[in-house]
Design a protein around this motif. Structure first.
Motif, PDB file in Angstrom:
ATOM      1  N   GLN A   3       0.628  -1.392  -1.561  1.00  0.00           N
ATOM      2  CA  GLN A   3      -0.157  -0.978   0.240  1.00  0.00           C
ATOM      3  C   GLN A   3      -0.855   0.104   0.015  1.00  0.00           C
ATOM      4  OE1 GLN A   3       0.117  -3.553   1.811  1.00  0.00           O
ATOM      5  NE2 GLN A   3       2.454  -3.793   2.104  1.00  0.00           N
TER       6      GLN A   3
ATOM      7  N   ALA B 148      -3.919  -0.515  -1.134  1.00  0.00           N
ATOM      8  CA  ALA B 148      -5.028  -1.574  -1.055  1.00  0.00           C
ATOM      9  C   ALA B 148      -5.829  -0.157  -0.113  1.00  0.00           C
ATOM     10  CB  ALA B 148      -3.887  -2.696  -0.570  1.00  0.00           C
ATOM     11  N   LEU B 149      -4.922   0.222   0.667  1.00  0.00           N
ATOM     12  CA  LEU B 149      -5.756   1.542   1.726  1.00  0.00           C
ATOM     13  C   LEU B 149      -6.411   2.577   1.180  1.00  0.00           C
ATOM     14  CD1 LEU B 149      -2.342   2.021   3.732  1.00  0.00           C
ATOM     15  CD2 LEU B 149      -3.665   0.626   5.197  1.00  0.00           C
TER      16      LEU B 149
ATOM     17  N   ALA C 216      -8.063   0.901  -1.406  1.00  0.00           N
ATOM     18  CA  ALA C 216      -9.247   0.674  -1.807  1.00  0.00           C
ATOM     19  C   ALA C 216     -10.580   0.445  -0.590  1.00  0.00           C
ATOM     20  CB  ALA C 216      -9.057  -0.511  -2.370  1.00  0.00           C
ATOM     21  N   MET C 217      -9.693   0.211   0.897  1.00  0.00           N
ATOM     22  CA  MET C 217     -10.330  -0.351   2.060  1.00  0.00           C
ATOM     23  C   MET C 217     -10.582   1.058   3.073  1.00  0.00           C
ATOM     24  SD  MET C 217      -7.544  -0.506   5.153  1.00  0.00           S
ATOM     25  CE  MET C 217      -8.734  -0.634   6.779  1.00  0.00           C
TER      26      MET C 217
ATOM     27  N   ASN D 276     -13.998   0.339   0.721  1.00  0.00           N
ATOM     28  CA  ASN D 276     -14.851  -0.720   0.534  1.00  0.00           C
ATOM     29  C   ASN D 276     -15.640  -0.408   2.079  1.00  0.00           C
ATOM     30  OD1 ASN D 276     -14.647  -2.691  -1.097  1.00  0.00           O
ATOM     31  ND2 ASN D 276     -12.520  -2.495  -0.909  1.00  0.00           N
ATOM     32  N   LEU D 277     -14.870   0.624   3.512  1.00  0.00           N
ATOM     33  CA  LEU D 277     -15.353   0.670   4.533  1.00  0.00           C
ATOM     34  C   LEU D 277     -16.426   2.143   5.073  1.00  0.00           C
ATOM     35  CD1 LEU D 277     -12.330   0.261   6.628  1.00  0.00           C
ATOM     36  CD2 LEU D 277     -14.013  -0.882   6.392  1.00  0.00           C
TER      37      LEU D 277
ATOM     38  N   GLU E 241      -7.617  -0.222  -6.973  1.00  0.00           N
ATOM     39  CA  GLU E 241      -7.758  -1.913  -7.129  1.00  0.00           C
ATOM     40  C   GLU E 241      -6.208  -2.639  -8.521  1.00  0.00           C
ATOM     41  OE1 GLU E 241      -7.959  -3.057  -4.585  1.00  0.00           O
ATOM     42  OE2 GLU E 241      -9.498  -4.934  -4.443  1.00  0.00           O
TER      43      GLU E 241
ATOM     44  N   ARG F  43      -2.724  -1.298  -7.165  1.00  0.00           N
ATOM     45  CA  ARG F  43      -3.138  -2.286  -6.722  1.00  0.00           C
ATOM     46  C   ARG F  43      -1.857  -3.514  -7.100  1.00  0.00           C
ATOM     47  NH1 ARG F  43      -4.880  -7.364  -4.043  1.00  0.00           N
ATOM     48  NH2 ARG F  43      -7.458  -6.404  -4.434  1.00  0.00           N
TER      49      ARG F  43
ATOM     50  N   ILE G  52     -10.080   7.533   8.458  1.00  0.00           N
ATOM     51  CA  ILE G  52      -8.698   8.142   8.229  1.00  0.00           C
ATOM     52  C   ILE G  52      -7.680   8.246   8.171  1.00  0.00           C
ATOM     53  CG2 ILE G  52      -8.765   9.335  10.298  1.00  0.00           C
ATOM     54  CD1 ILE G  52      -8.972  12.598   7.945  1.00  0.00           C
ATOM     55  N   THR G  53      -6.969   7.431   9.238  1.00  0.00           N
ATOM     56  CA  THR G  53      -5.970   7.257   9.483  1.00  0.00           C
ATOM     57  C   THR G  53      -5.019   6.382   8.268  1.00  0.00           C
ATOM     58  OG1 THR G  53      -6.264   4.868  10.517  1.00  0.00           O
ATOM     59  CG2 THR G  53      -5.924   7.172  11.447  1.00  0.00           C
ATOM     60  N   ASP G  54      -6.345   5.213   7.883  1.00  0.00           N
ATOM     61  CA  ASP G  54      -5.896   3.862   6.294  1.00  0.00           C
ATOM     62  C   ASP G  54      -5.806   5.138   5.249  1.00  0.00           C
ATOM     63  OD1 ASP G  54      -6.362   1.806   8.449  1.00  0.00           O
ATOM     64  OD2 ASP G  54      -8.498   2.299   8.384  1.00  0.00           O
TER      65      ASP G  54
ATOM     66  N   VAL H  76      -2.336   6.452   6.148  1.00  0.00           N
ATOM     67  CA  VAL H  76      -1.427   6.053   5.354  1.00  0.00           C
ATOM     68  C   VAL H  76      -1.023   5.549   3.988  1.00  0.00           C
ATOM     69  CG1 VAL H  76      -0.102   3.466   6.012  1.00  0.00           C
ATOM     70  CG2 VAL H  76      -1.475   4.649   8.181  1.00  0.00           C
TER      71      VAL H  76
ATOM     72  N   ALA I 185      -2.103  -7.725   1.204  1.00  0.00           N
ATOM     73  CA  ALA I 185      -2.303  -6.300   0.469  1.00  0.00           C
ATOM     74  C   ALA I 185      -3.580  -5.850  -0.081  1.00  0.00           C
ATOM     75  CB  ALA I 185      -1.382  -6.250  -0.886  1.00  0.00           C
TER      76      ALA I 185
ATOM     77  N   VAL J 166      -5.771  -5.813   3.395  1.00  0.00           N
ATOM     78  CA  VAL J 166      -5.499  -4.622   3.416  1.00  0.00           C
ATOM     79  C   VAL J 166      -6.687  -4.278   2.853  1.00  0.00           C
ATOM     80  CG1 VAL J 166      -3.952  -2.720   3.219  1.00  0.00           C
ATOM     81  CG2 VAL J 166      -3.553  -4.385   4.396  1.00  0.00           C
ATOM     82  N   ALA J 167      -6.971  -4.291   1.091  1.00  0.00           N
ATOM     83  CA  ALA J 167      -8.133  -3.786   0.049  1.00  0.00           C
ATOM     84  C   ALA J 167      -9.357  -4.201   0.926  1.00  0.00           C
ATOM     85  CB  ALA J 167      -7.280  -4.344  -0.461  1.00  0.00           C
ATOM     86  N   SER J 168      -9.366  -5.421   1.855  1.00  0.00           N
ATOM     87  CA  SER J 168     -10.856  -5.497   1.428  1.00  0.00           C
ATOM     88  C   SER J 168     -11.611  -4.646   2.911  1.00  0.00           C
ATOM     89  CB  SER J 168     -11.187  -6.836   2.341  1.00  0.00           C
ATOM     90  OG  SER J 168     -10.740  -7.367   3.891  1.00  0.00           O
ATOM     91  N   SER J 169     -12.867  -4.791   2.888  1.00  0.00           N
ATOM     92  CA  SER J 169     -14.365  -4.291   3.846  1.00  0.00           C
ATOM     93  C   SER J 169     -13.024  -4.284   5.082  1.00  0.00           C
ATOM     94  CB  SER J 169     -15.373  -4.553   3.113  1.00  0.00           C
ATOM     95  OG  SER J 169     -15.474  -5.971   3.117  1.00  0.00           O
TER      96      SER J 169
ATOM     97  N   GLY K  80      -3.773   0.583   8.729  1.00  0.00           N
ATOM     98  CA  GLY K  80      -2.303   1.921   8.210  1.00  0.00           C
ATOM     99  C   GLY K  80      -1.805   1.404   9.534  1.00  0.00           C
TER     100      GLY K  80
ATOM    101  N   VAL L  26       0.430  -1.805   8.370  1.00  0.00           N
ATOM    102  CA  VAL L  26       1.521  -1.013   7.059  1.00  0.00           C
ATOM    103  C   VAL L  26       1.797  -0.300   7.517  1.00  0.00           C
ATOM    104  CG1 VAL L  26       0.841   0.246   4.961  1.00  0.00           C
ATOM    105  CG2 VAL L  26      -0.629  -1.573   4.998  1.00  0.00           C
TER     106      VAL L  26
ATOM    107  N   GLY M  67       3.320   7.578  10.048  1.00  0.00           N
ATOM    108  CA  GLY M  67       1.656   6.447  10.189  1.00  0.00           C
ATOM    109  C   GLY M  67       1.408   6.241  10.955  1.00  0.00           C
TER     110      GLY M  67
ATOM    111  N   TYR N 189       0.199   8.932  13.253  1.00  0.00           N
ATOM    112  CA  TYR N 189      -1.537   8.720  13.174  1.00  0.00           C
ATOM    113  C   TYR N 189      -2.581   7.822  13.979  1.00  0.00           C
ATOM    114  CZ  TYR N 189      -0.377  11.147   8.693  1.00  0.00           C
ATOM    115  OH  TYR N 189       0.194  12.049   7.747  1.00  0.00           O
ATOM    116  N   ASN N 190      -2.052   6.731  13.157  1.00  0.00           N
ATOM    117  CA  ASN N 190      -2.477   5.816  14.492  1.00  0.00           C
ATOM    118  C   ASN N 190      -2.580   5.678  15.966  1.00  0.00           C
ATOM    119  OD1 ASN N 190      -3.690   3.480  13.341  1.00  0.00           O
ATOM    120  ND2 ASN N 190      -1.663   3.910  11.907  1.00  0.00           N
TER     121      ASN N 190
END
Lengths: 209, 209
Positions: free
Chosen positions: A33, A36-37, A39-40, A43-44, A66, A69, A144-146, A149, B11, B14-17, B23, B26, B160, B163-164
């Protein structure tokens, strides 16, 4: 395979009275995870003018995240499989001296493998913590929170996998193997904690925690 | 629903754009895994002579852990849904003064909800950390690493989710709401950290970390 189960069924399986999957698999999943975060977060960021100067760095970090992951997801099943081999070794026959010797050897080998799997998870989590330290501040601020985490989960994954290395090493009699694993683990934990603390300090400053 | 996805697909999502899940979800899942591991620790203790004196205590703790596991799994989806409502509010029309006012109100409400959901996750994780402190030493010693990973995941889930809460509160203009949530969050984090540290000290002693 555990990673083919639904998220809710996996949690129910952990909760059940069967001794596997347990903390080792959950720690590998925490690492996945985290990857994955991270990577996110990458990606963002891509395609946004404001972060154009970070694109090359984050492309490299994304590729590595990746890879981690997928490897950490595989470790979710590896850990439970290693534990099942320990249980299977205990069930081997022990009627004759030969059987007893074979059983002891099988138990010893199974515990070594049950230490090696979480040790590999520790290495991957430390790698992720180092990537997070490199990526701090480079990516999209709105994620930033992703990012934060990811740091928490990578550190929890490292520490939880370390518990599993230690408990399994305690059952291994090969002193050289134990010494080597212990030394590597101590180094990984020190490096992981240093990177984690640095990223945490950055986050506290950003989020005014 | 996210929790009906497979572990590996979740997972990957989560990793995607796409900005959700991230977070927040997760962290809720980390809390659910902590609850699952605490339940496992209880379940692996029942029926064993050596731990007969702990049975009543751990039966109570199991019931509460199972309640928290299901609630935290639901929060995995709640968090992503709350985030999607924020994004939907931003897309409301803003051609007339009335539309602008309605859109601003909708955005404000959506951010409040996006703070409330992780605040509830924080409460549940603190509850779990308190249960772990109570259960320490009462259960099956051979599940101590599962118990330890529960502590790590509950604390990572709390932090986590915090943070959110903070990032979403930063977008809320209702000063009373912000003050109330901030005060509760600070209290939860202090109580959670104290319980976490106590359990960590117990584990270090047991595992010779």
């Amino acid at each position: 395979m555990l990673i083919k189960m639904t998220v809710e069924d996996f949690a129910a399986e952990v909760a059940s009275s069967s001794p596997a999957p347990g903390g080792g698999s959950v720690s590998a999943l925490a690492g996945a995870q985290a990857a994955a975060l991270l990577a996110m977060y990458c990606n963002l960021t891509f395609g946004k003018e404001k972060y154009a100067r970070s694109e090359a760095l984050l492309r490299e970090i994304l590729a590595e995240a990746e890879r981690q992951r997928l490897a950490l997801l595989a470790a979710v099943d590896d850990d439970t499989r290693a534990f099942e081999k320990v249980m299977a070794a205990y069930k081997l026959p022990k009627s004759t001296p030969e059987e007893k010797a074979e059983r002891q050897a099988a138990i010893g080998e199974a515990f070594k493998e049950a230490a090696r799997v979480p040790l590999a998870v520790c290495r991957r989590c430390v790698e992720l913590l180092a990537l997070l330290e490199k990526a701090a501040g480079a990516g999209n601020e709105s994620a930033i929170t992703d990012f934060g985490v990811a740091n928490l989960q990578a550190f929890a994954g490292l520490t939880g996998a370390a518990y599993n290395v230690l408990i399994n090493l305690a059952a291994v009699k090969d002193a050289v193997f134990v010494a080597e694993c212990s030394a590597e683990l101590a180094d990984l934990r020190a490096r992981g904690a240093a990177a984690y603390e640095k990223t945490l300090a950055y986050l506290e400053q950003q989020l005014k925690l």
